[in-house]
Design a protein around this motif. Structure first.
Motif, short mmCIF file in Angstrom:
data_model
loop_
_atom_site.label_atom_id
_atom_site.label_comp_id
_atom_site.label_asym_id
_atom_site.label_seq_id
_atom_site.Cartn_x
_atom_site.Cartn_y
_atom_site.Cartn_z
N THR A 148 0.98 -1.20 -0.09
CA THR A 148 0.15 -0.34 -0.47
C THR A 148 0.95 1.23 -0.18
OG1 THR A 148 -1.47 -1.05 1.24
CG2 THR A 148 -1.66 1.34 1.12
N HIS A 149 1.89 1.17 1.07
CA HIS A 149 1.82 2.37 1.09
C HIS A 149 3.66 2.97 -0.05
CE1 HIS A 149 0.90 3.91 4.38
NE2 HIS A 149 0.88 2.39 5.06
N GLY A 152 1.96 3.93 -3.35
CA GLY A 152 1.10 4.94 -2.74
C GLY A 152 2.13 6.32 -3.34
#
Length: 155
Positions: A148-149, A152
């Motif tokens: 996710t990071h 992102g």
């Protein structure tokens, strides 16, 4: 996109966690697992995410892991997303600041890595393991936070 999961494991617990993290990352990335003592500069070529793990020994990195960093050129991880984990028995909140994962994170950042998540601890029973129940699932969940990071962050 390519990810590398590097680990050092004395009793097999850290290897198991590394494999679980690799499985989680494989949902979106091409992943390669490698023992820390086999890591070469060539292994880092084209890597966009590097995850490294080791057990905490005496509130520090194991002696066997320290030379791995000595053999790497400065800034070899320039711009590479990095994350670190360790295996350790449960310690007080105060002692948790002295884990292998935190020391690995600092070393990865000194090599130019860009930290994408906080270091993670997987707990073992006693000093040699086995892993606490549910730790492999937690490791897979942590790999999802990394993804996710990582994605992102514009990687």
């Amino acid at each position: 996109m390519h990810a590398l999961v590097v680990y050092f494991s004395k009793f097999g617990n850290t290897r198991q966690v590394a494999e679980a993290i690799g499985e989680g990352l494989e949902q979106e990335l091409s992943v390669r697992l490698i023992p820390a003592d086999e890591l070469t500069v060539d292994d880092l070529e084209g890597v966009e995410l590097a995850v490294m793990g080791a057990p905490t020994h005496k509130m520090n990195l194991p002696e066997a892991v320290r030379p791995v960093f000595d053999g790497l050129p400065k800034r070899v991880l320039d711009g590479v997303a990095v994350a670190a984990f360790d295996t350790s028995y449960k310690m007080s909140w105060w002692l948790n600041q002295f884990t292998a994962a935190k020391r690995l994170t600092r070393k990865l950042r000194r090599l130019g890595g860009r930290q994408v998540v906080r270091p993670e601890i997987s707990h073992v029973v006693g000093r040699e393991g086995p892993l606490d129940e549910g730790e492999l699932d937690r490791a897979r969940g942590w790999s999802q936070r990394i993804l996710t990071h990582f994605t992102g962050a514009g990687a």
